[in-house]
Design a protein around this motif. Structure first.
Motif, mmCIF file in Angstrom:
data_model
loop_
_atom_site.group_PDB
_atom_site.id
_atom_site.type_symbol
_atom_site.label_atom_id
_atom_site.label_comp_id
_atom_site.label_asym_id
_atom_site.label_seq_id
_atom_site.Cartn_x
_atom_site.Cartn_y
_atom_site.Cartn_z
ATOM 1 N N GLY A 145 0.942 -1.038 -0.004
ATOM 2 C CA GLY A 145 0.122 -0.007 0.051
ATOM 3 C C GLY A 145 1.007 1.215 0.065
ATOM 4 O O GLY A 145 2.055 1.417 0.498
ATOM 5 N N TYR A 146 0.281 2.392 -0.640
ATOM 6 C CA TYR A 146 1.040 3.532 -0.533
ATOM 7 C C TYR A 146 0.278 4.874 -0.649
ATOM 8 O O TYR A 146 -0.976 4.573 -1.501
ATOM 9 C CB TYR A 146 2.124 3.726 -1.857
ATOM 10 N N SER A 147 0.483 5.778 0.219
ATOM 11 C CA SER A 147 -0.456 7.091 0.175
ATOM 12 C C SER A 147 0.444 8.008 0.161
ATOM 13 O O SER A 147 1.518 8.101 0.782
ATOM 14 C CB SER A 147 -1.260 6.950 1.412
ATOM 15 N N THR A 148 0.204 9.170 -0.247
ATOM 16 C CA THR A 148 0.974 10.456 -0.522
ATOM 17 C C THR A 148 0.130 11.714 -0.713
ATOM 18 O O THR A 148 -0.831 11.264 -1.420
ATOM 19 C CB THR A 148 2.133 10.148 -1.385
ATOM 20 N N GLY A 149 0.652 12.777 -0.730
ATOM 21 C CA GLY A 149 -0.088 14.044 -0.973
ATOM 22 C C GLY A 149 0.709 14.391 -2.306
ATOM 23 O O GLY A 149 1.620 14.465 -2.681
ATOM 24 N N PHE A 150 -0.375 14.737 -3.153
ATOM 25 C CA PHE A 150 0.054 15.393 -4.529
ATOM 26 C C PHE A 150 -0.585 16.735 -4.746
ATOM 27 O O PHE A 150 -1.863 16.865 -5.061
ATOM 28 C CB PHE A 150 -0.330 14.455 -5.693
#
Length: 351
Positions: A145-150
């Motif tokens: 899983g991966y989450s980030t702000g763009f």
């Protein structure tokens, strides 16, 4: 010791969702034992990376805490990163619930890692999750899983690879042993199978507005628009005497290769801070069926709310979302294309 008691109206539905004890060894290893939330994955609507939760995501309330198993979780902090080790037991793992055995337990390991990109005005820090899960009666799997702000958008994805599957799938040929013409079914116990989600979240605090959108890809999913109908026919044939593996849970799950969900919510409306609103839309992009569910919630005081809502489903009578929203009380599904709801909620309690 910590716990959480969830109460809905009527009070007979009260149940303990969590009850566990925490302790540690030299402030280095942290232990949690008991019934506890153990959800994996960053997806909002789908659970492809969550092998441990007992509860199933409710599309009307996808952010709700899910009921977890009885488990031992060992946490090992490594600076800003953490490793988790799980041993868990569910009733569904046990052939005899009165005599659980260690051989029936599930085991998992998961790591959460901070990812810091080079300093830039667009891409924010990310969180990477890697995990693996094993239980002797279920398909082993590895998850990422991966989450980030763009910019102003939060993006996230879950990826899962299974060896075999836990649900029944239809084969390409008719079952020669069935007295009626239905497709054969099986639960694959080998072979690599892939699933992935890709989603985004946008929040505007001025407007009190939040939007979630998510796409689900099932590598083993069907591209046949009549698949849900054929799966249901297979289930009915089994009810008539054939001992094959399709169950109601397979009808309620996802079987199309391409699926999506979108929710729009306002925590307050301009004319009143006691009124909130939400719109949910789900779509099967293979058979064309879907569901939309707008609702308004009135919360005149803390821990009490009244929710009015409508649910509209579309598609042919034997398509996925018509079956999922149908009335099965008489045995055969009766399509319900437009439904209204009125719900009263009397808060939650913690101890």
């Amino acid at each position: 010791m910590s716990g959480k008691l969830q109460t809905e109206f009527p009070l007979e539905t009260a149940e303990i969702l969590e009850l566990f004890a925490d302790f540690n060894w030299n402030e280095r290893l942290f232990f949690r034992f008991g019934k506890q939330s153990a959800g994996w994955g960053v997806s909002r609507f789908y659970q492809i990376a969550d092998p441990l939760s007992v509860g199933v995501k409710d599309l009307d309330d996808p952010g709700a805490d899910l009921e977890g198993p009885v488990a031992l979780r060992v946490s090992l902090p490594l600076g800003l990163n953490t490793l988790y080790f799980y041993g868990a037991v569910k009733d569904s793992y046990l052939s005899d619930t009165s005599a659980p055995r260690i051989q029936d337990a599930a085991f998992g390991v998961k790591g959460d890692f901070l990812v810091t990109p080079p300093k830039n005005p667009i891409l924010g820090n990310g969180e990477l999750t890697l995990g693996a899960f094993y239980q002797k009666n279920l398909a082993p799997r590895a998850v990422l899983g991966y989450s980030t702000g763009f910019g102003k958008l939060q993006v996230f994805t879950d990826q899962a690879v299974y060896w075999g599957l836990d649900s029944a799938v239809l084969e390409d040929s008719l079952d020669p042993l069935s007295p009626v013409p239905v497709y054969a079914s099986s639960v694959p116990d080998d072979g690599l199978h892939y699933a992935a989600t890709l989603g985004g979240m946008y929040v505007n605090s001025e407007w009190k507005f939040t939007a979630y959108g998510e796409y689900l890809f099932l590598g083993w999913g069907s591209t046949d628009e009549e698949y849900s109908s054929r799966l249901y026919d297979r289930l009915i044939a089994e009810f008539s005497g054939s001992a094959m593996p399709v169950m109601m849970a397979d009808i309620g799950g996802y079987s199309a290769k391409h699926n999506s969900a979108l929710s729009l919510s306002w925590s307050e409306l301009p004319f009143s801070d006691e009124v909130s609103a939400q719109v949910l839309w789900t779509q099967n992009w293979v058979d064309g069926s879907g569901m939309a569910s707008p609702s308004i919630t009135f919360s005149p005081f803390d821990y009490f709310s009244i929710k009015w809502g409508l649910t509209a489903a579309w598609g042919a009578d034997d398509r996925e979302w018509i079956l999922k929203t149908g009335d099965f009380t008489g045995g055969l599904p009766v399509p319900r294309r437009l439904m209204g709801t009125l719900a009263f909620t009397l808060g939650t309690g913690r101890f």
